[in-house]
Scaffold this motif. Structure first.
Motif, short mmCIF file in Angstrom:
data_model
loop_
_atom_site.label_atom_id
_atom_site.label_comp_id
_atom_site.label_asym_id
_atom_site.label_seq_id
_atom_site.Cartn_x
_atom_site.Cartn_y
_atom_site.Cartn_z
N HIS A 35 0.81 -1.21 0.00
CA HIS A 35 0.00 0.00 0.00
C HIS A 35 0.85 1.26 0.00
O HIS A 35 2.00 1.25 0.43
CB HIS A 35 -0.90 0.02 1.24
CG HIS A 35 -1.89 -1.09 1.27
ND1 HIS A 35 -3.19 -0.94 0.84
CD2 HIS A 35 -1.77 -2.37 1.67
CE1 HIS A 35 -3.83 -2.09 0.98
NE2 HIS A 35 -3.00 -2.98 1.49
N VAL A 37 0.40 5.20 1.56
CA VAL A 37 -0.33 6.06 2.50
C VAL A 37 0.37 7.41 2.50
O VAL A 37 1.60 7.47 2.45
CB VAL A 37 -0.32 5.45 3.92
CG1 VAL A 37 -0.99 6.39 4.92
CG2 VAL A 37 -0.99 4.08 3.93
N PHE A 95 4.25 7.32 2.21
CA PHE A 95 4.81 6.11 2.80
C PHE A 95 4.35 4.89 2.02
O PHE A 95 3.19 4.82 1.62
CB PHE A 95 4.32 5.93 4.24
CG PHE A 95 4.71 7.00 5.21
CD1 PHE A 95 3.84 8.04 5.52
CD2 PHE A 95 5.94 6.95 5.87
CE1 PHE A 95 4.18 9.02 6.44
CE2 PHE A 95 6.29 7.93 6.79
CZ PHE A 95 5.41 8.97 7.07
N ILE A 100 0.31 -6.71 8.14
CA ILE A 100 0.95 -7.51 9.17
C ILE A 100 1.16 -8.96 8.76
O ILE A 100 2.07 -9.62 9.26
CB ILE A 100 0.15 -7.42 10.50
CG1 ILE A 100 0.95 -8.03 11.66
CG2 ILE A 100 -1.22 -8.07 10.34
CD1 ILE A 100 0.36 -7.71 13.02
N ARG A 101 0.34 -9.48 7.86
CA ARG A 101 0.56 -10.86 7.45
C ARG A 101 0.09 -11.06 6.01
O ARG A 101 -0.66 -10.25 5.46
CB ARG A 101 -0.17 -11.83 8.37
CG ARG A 101 -1.67 -11.67 8.41
CD ARG A 101 -2.32 -12.75 9.28
NE ARG A 101 -3.76 -12.57 9.33
CZ ARG A 101 -4.38 -11.87 10.27
NH1 ARG A 101 -3.69 -11.30 11.23
NH2 ARG A 101 -5.69 -11.76 10.26
N ILE A 105 -5.35 -7.28 4.56
CA ILE A 105 -5.59 -6.08 3.76
C ILE A 105 -5.01 -4.85 4.43
O ILE A 105 -4.35 -4.02 3.82
CB ILE A 105 -7.11 -5.88 3.55
CG1 ILE A 105 -7.71 -7.07 2.82
CG2 ILE A 105 -7.36 -4.58 2.78
CD1 ILE A 105 -9.22 -7.05 2.78
N GLY A 106 -5.27 -4.72 5.72
CA GLY A 106 -4.82 -3.55 6.46
C GLY A 106 -3.91 -3.93 7.60
O GLY A 106 -3.30 -4.99 7.59
N ALA A 107 -3.85 -3.05 8.60
CA ALA A 107 -2.98 -3.26 9.76
C ALA A 107 -1.53 -3.35 9.30
O ALA A 107 -0.94 -4.43 9.18
CB ALA A 107 -3.38 -4.50 10.56
N PHE A 108 -0.93 -2.18 9.07
CA PHE A 108 0.40 -2.10 8.47
C PHE A 108 1.47 -2.11 9.56
O PHE A 108 1.60 -1.16 10.32
CB PHE A 108 0.52 -0.83 7.64
CG PHE A 108 -0.55 -0.68 6.60
CD1 PHE A 108 -1.09 0.57 6.32
CD2 PHE A 108 -1.02 -1.76 5.87
CE1 PHE A 108 -2.08 0.73 5.36
CE2 PHE A 108 -2.01 -1.62 4.91
CZ PHE A 108 -2.54 -0.36 4.66
N ASP A 109 2.26 -3.18 9.59
CA ASP A 109 3.27 -3.28 10.63
C ASP A 109 4.66 -2.84 10.16
O ASP A 109 5.55 -2.63 10.98
CB ASP A 109 3.32 -4.69 11.22
CG ASP A 109 3.86 -5.71 10.25
OD1 ASP A 109 4.44 -6.72 10.72
OD2 ASP A 109 3.71 -5.53 9.03
N TRP A 111 6.57 0.03 7.75
CA TRP A 111 6.43 1.29 7.02
C TRP A 111 7.82 1.74 6.56
O TRP A 111 8.82 1.51 7.22
CB TRP A 111 5.87 2.38 7.92
CG TRP A 111 4.47 2.17 8.40
CD1 TRP A 111 4.03 1.21 9.27
CD2 TRP A 111 3.32 2.95 8.05
NE1 TRP A 111 2.68 1.35 9.49
CE2 TRP A 111 2.22 2.40 8.75
CE3 TRP A 111 3.12 4.05 7.21
CZ2 TRP A 111 0.93 2.92 8.64
CZ3 TRP A 111 1.84 4.58 7.10
CH2 TRP A 111 0.76 4.01 7.81
N GLY A 112 7.84 2.43 5.43
CA GLY A 112 9.07 3.07 5.02
C GLY A 112 9.28 4.36 5.80
O GLY A 112 8.47 4.73 6.64
#
Lengths: 121, 106
Positions: A35, A37, A95, A100-101, A105-109, A111-112
């Protein structure tokens, strides 16, 4: 080390284009959706776009639909965001982020560090 | 789905309990609700996913709860490093973030 490294930001005039890149060493990139953001100075977070692990599915925020295109090259562990017809309101820190897995779809663990895009005349 | 967070700013002292609210404009399956912490100059850090599961390395003073349209992030006892901005995120229908709650030192 699992990390994401963005590049390609810069200062451009309204109506011009930029291409952001995100390189993903340290994990099996090809297995994850990815993704983009963005965050405007002093403001909140806005999901921009996402792409499934094999590029079959792509999604965009209404604010960028028709102007931005997300893509990926799994052989290069890389994610891209082609931004056309840029507007002043696209000015933000961008970003890339990983869920996360696998299959999430979401829950971004992950990040750049972000890359800054400034659109100004 | 539009997310609203309250309060906008929460002024507390170290050791106090923080309760942050995230309200959705329509029902969100709790499995698809996450919370993040962000400090100045840093990317967001995932705290909670699936409504109540702590991400790796997140202390147990952070907890998430809620269902439907009302969700809560609770920090049981604030540590100095917890003063930051907190965002909720839903990924039930597309993805959206709330506007954030700033927790600052009283």
């Amino acid at each position: 080390e699992v990390q994401l490294v963005e590049s390609g930001g810069g200062s451009v005039q309204p109506g011009r284009s930029l291409r952001l890149s995100c390189v993903a060493p340290g994990f099996t990139f090809k297995d994850y959706a990815m993704h983009w953001v963005r965050q405007t100075p002093g403001k909140g977070l806005e999901w921009v776009s996402g792409i499934s692990y094999r590029s079959a599915n792509k999604g965009y925020a209404d604010s960028v639909k028709g102007r931005f295109t997300v893509s990926r090259d799994n052989a290069k562990n890389s994610l891209y965001l082609e931004m056309n017809s840029l507007r002043v309101e696209d000015t933000a820190m961008y970003f890339c982020a990983r869920p996360i897995r696998v299959g999430a779809i979401g829950a971004f663990d992950i990040w750049g560090q972000g890359t800054t895009v400034t659109v100004s005349s | 789905i539009v997310l609203t967070q309250s309060p906008g700013t929460l002024s507390l002292s170290p050791g106090e309990r923080a309760t942050l609210s995230c309200r959705a404009s329509q029902s969100v399956t709790s499995t698809y609700l996450a919370w993040y912490q962000q400090k100045p100059g840093q990317a967001p850090r995932l705290l909670i996913y699936g409504g109540s599961s702590r991400a790796t390395g997140i202390p147990d003073r952070f907890s998430g709860s809620g269902s439907g349209t009302d969700f809560t992030l609770t920090i049981s006892r604030l540590e100095p490093e917890d003063f930051a901005v907190y965002f909720c995120q839903q990924y039930n229908k597309s993805l959206t973030f709330g506007p954030g709650t700033k927790v600052d030192i009283k």
